[in-house]
Design an enzyme around this catalytic site. Structure first.
Site, PDB file in Angstrom:
ATOM      1  CD  GLU A  49      -2.747   0.869   2.567  1.00  0.00           C
ATOM      2  OE1 GLU A  49      -2.620   0.027   3.437  1.00  0.00           O
ATOM      3  OE2 GLU A  49      -2.899   1.878   3.362  1.00  0.00           O
ATOM      4  CG  ASP A  60      -2.982   8.867   7.778  1.00  0.00           C
ATOM      5  OD1 ASP A  60      -2.631   7.821   7.410  1.00  0.00           O
ATOM      6  OD2 ASP A  60      -2.425   9.227   6.670  1.00  0.00           O
TER       7      ASP A  60
END
Length: 260
Positions: A49, A60
């Protein structure tokens, strides 16, 4: 394609390993981030990824935010990341993970077709709700790009069924509520959401978010088909700037999963 590759691993009795790497993250000269990407593949990843850095992330945590900030400061942008991937022969399927606003500005169809031309076969856009995913999914389908859908541990059963129906590549089981990053212990919700998804789909179910050690990966794979490892990999890349050191970490996860 991502789903057949993961399916082959599962059919052989194995568990899937999908590391995450921030695209454009500076590494020690003469290596660059694509050198690290290839080292990760050689260390036993089933797919990789690639994060396209974004300045306003939703899920994140601090490690990936730092990597994104450094990549952006070094000039990374979506077109550049995809262009660099065009010349990379990692030997495993590649997926990109980024946010919807970035893709919207690029253009749904243009982004999907550029991905396809770059050899990237799947996308993860975590902030697109299922109810608003059609413009992207239709463009991706037309370009032959798989769309990995995320399933939160709070989703009711009827929503999980709709998510897995729309997903391709794999179903991303979000291991816990919160941002990405390693935790001292595996969240109890990780195995629960994996089991709920496995009950409603034959597509690969991989757990990500909150998995930071090989032992935690093995534990969650008592139920799940595999894991996505993000912050641990990016942290090693940030600390060492060394493709070999990152590959060593990924190889540790591979060995643990293979040993069961």
């Amino acid at each position: 394609m991502l789903q057949p590759a993961l399916g082959a691993r599962i059919a052989s009795g194995g568990r899937c390993l999908v590391p995450y790497l921030t695209g454009g993250l500076p590494q020690a000269d003469p290596a660059d981030w694509t050198t690290t990407l290839c080292a990760i593949a050689d260390a036993g990843a089933d797919a990789i990824e690639v994060g396209i850095p974004f300045s306003d992330p939703v899920m994140d945590g601090p490690v990936i935010q730092q990597a994104s900030d450094e990549a952006l400061a070094a000039g990374a942008n979506p077109a550049g990341i995809l262009d660099e991937l065009t010349g990379v022969d990692a030997g495993v399927p590649l997926a990109v993970m980024t946010y919807a606003n970035l893709v919207y500005r690029f253009g749904w169809e243009r982004f999907a077709s550029t991905m396809s031309a770059s050899g990237v076969g799947a996308a993860i856009l975590p902030d697109i709700p299922l109810e608003e995913a059609d413009p992207w999914c239709n463009a991706a389908d037309a370009a032959g790009v798989e769309t990995v859908m995320l399933a939160a541990p709070t989703a009711p059963d009827e929503r999980l069924e709709r998510i897995v129906e729309r997903a391709s590549g794999f179903v991303y089981a979000v291991g816990l509520l919160g941002i990405t990053g390693e935790r001292d212990e595996l969240a109890s919700s990780a195995k629960v959401i994996a089991a709920r998804l496995k009950a409603v789909t034959d597509k690969p179910v991989l757990v990500g978010v909150g998995i930071g050690s090989p032992a935690q990966a093995v534990e969650v794979c008592e139920v799940a088909d595999g894991v996505v490892i993000g912050s641990a990999v990016v942290r090693r890349a940030l600390q060492t700037r060394s493709p070999e050191a990152v590959a060593e970490l990924v190889g540790g996860f591979r060995a643990a999963l293979d040993a069961g």
